[in-house]
Each structure stands twice: as structure tokens, then as C-alpha cells.
Design a protein around this motif. Structure first.
Motif, short mmCIF file in Angstrom:
data_model
loop_
_atom_site.label_atom_id
_atom_site.label_comp_id
_atom_site.label_asym_id
_atom_site.label_seq_id
_atom_site.Cartn_x
_atom_site.Cartn_y
_atom_site.Cartn_z
N ASN A 145 14.34 53.18 27.82
CA ASN A 145 15.55 52.21 27.27
C ASN A 145 16.21 52.54 25.94
O ASN A 145 17.44 52.12 25.70
N GLU A 147 17.78 55.84 26.49
CA GLU A 147 18.64 56.32 27.54
C GLU A 147 18.35 57.47 28.46
O GLU A 147 19.06 58.14 29.16
N THR A 186 19.51 50.66 34.24
CA THR A 186 20.97 50.22 33.19
C THR A 186 20.71 48.74 32.55
O THR A 186 20.07 47.95 33.13
#
Length: 131
Positions: free
Chosen positions: A100, A103, A127
């Protein structure tokens, strides 16, 4: 049917992990497996950076705080290794947070401390939700 993300790369990484476990078994400290994997990745020509410092972001801004991944392979897959009897939710949360925060799209959590075989889990970057 969903396609595995970075299928060939993750299979190569896990093949190297299986080889290390086959040679070393379980019972060593994480640092031993770290060193063995570095040798095996080199032997199998898997591109990697060990103890890779990665930047975290928040709202698309880089943070001053960083974290150190055990491995960054193929410049896109985080590999976090453990040497514990069983993986816990804290280990899973650690890798999910790394995904997270950076990414990167794929993380592999690999446990060399499990008997009778190496234990591993794949994590996919999900996402972030918009509020």
C-alpha cells in the motif's frame, strides 16, 4: 479465469525459495535464509536488491520515513522472508502495508521456519478507495 500477475517472475522467485529450503531445511535464523537467497537469486539470474530501502507515499507525496524490504526482485516484486513456525496476521499486515505504501503490485511472504515445507502467500496491491 484471472491471470496471475507477474506469473513467470513469481514462479522463478518461489523456485529459488524452494531450492534454499531443500538445501537448508528449517531451523535457521532469518539472516541465514536471507544470505542463501541472495546466492540462489544470483545463481538463477533473478534480478534483485537485498535490504532495499523503499520510500513510502501518502497522498502521492513521499514520506521521510522509509522501510527496508528483504528483497525487491525484478524491480517490482517485494519479497518478505520469515523464519517462524507459522505466519501470523501481523506478518501479512506488514507486507500489505508495504504494498500500500509503495504501490508495488505484488508481494511474496515466504516462511522458511515452517515444517515440513516452505510456507508462502501472494499479496496483490489493491487500489486505494477514494473517499
Amino acid at each position: 479465469m484471472t491471470q496471475l500477475i507477474y506469473k513467470d517472475e513469481s514462479y522463478a522467485i518461489m523456485g529459488a525459495c524452494f531450492q534454499v529450503y531443500k538445501e537448508m531445511g528449517c531451523g535457521f535464523l532469518e539472516s541465514v535464509y536471507q544470505e542463501c537467497l541472495e546466492i540462489e537469486f544470483e545463481f538463477q539470474k533473478i534480478p534483485f536488491e537485498a535490504q532495499k530501502e523503499l520510500r513510502l507515499t501518502y497522498r502521492e507525496r513521499p514520506l521521510k520515513k522509509t522501510f527496508v524490504a528483504d528483497f525487491l526482485c525484478y524491480d517490482k516484486i517485494i519479497v518478505e522472508i520469515k523464519a517462524v513456525s507459522n505466519l501470523t496476521n501481523e506478518h501479512r499486515a506488514q507486507l500489505q502495508n508495504y504494498l500500500n505504501g509503495t504501490e508495488c503490485k505484488l508481494g511474496l511472504l515466504v516462511n522458511f521456519g515452517h515444517y515440513p515445507k516452505v510456507e508462502y502467500e501472494r499479496f496483490i496491491f489493491e487500489t486505494k478507495r477514494q473517499r
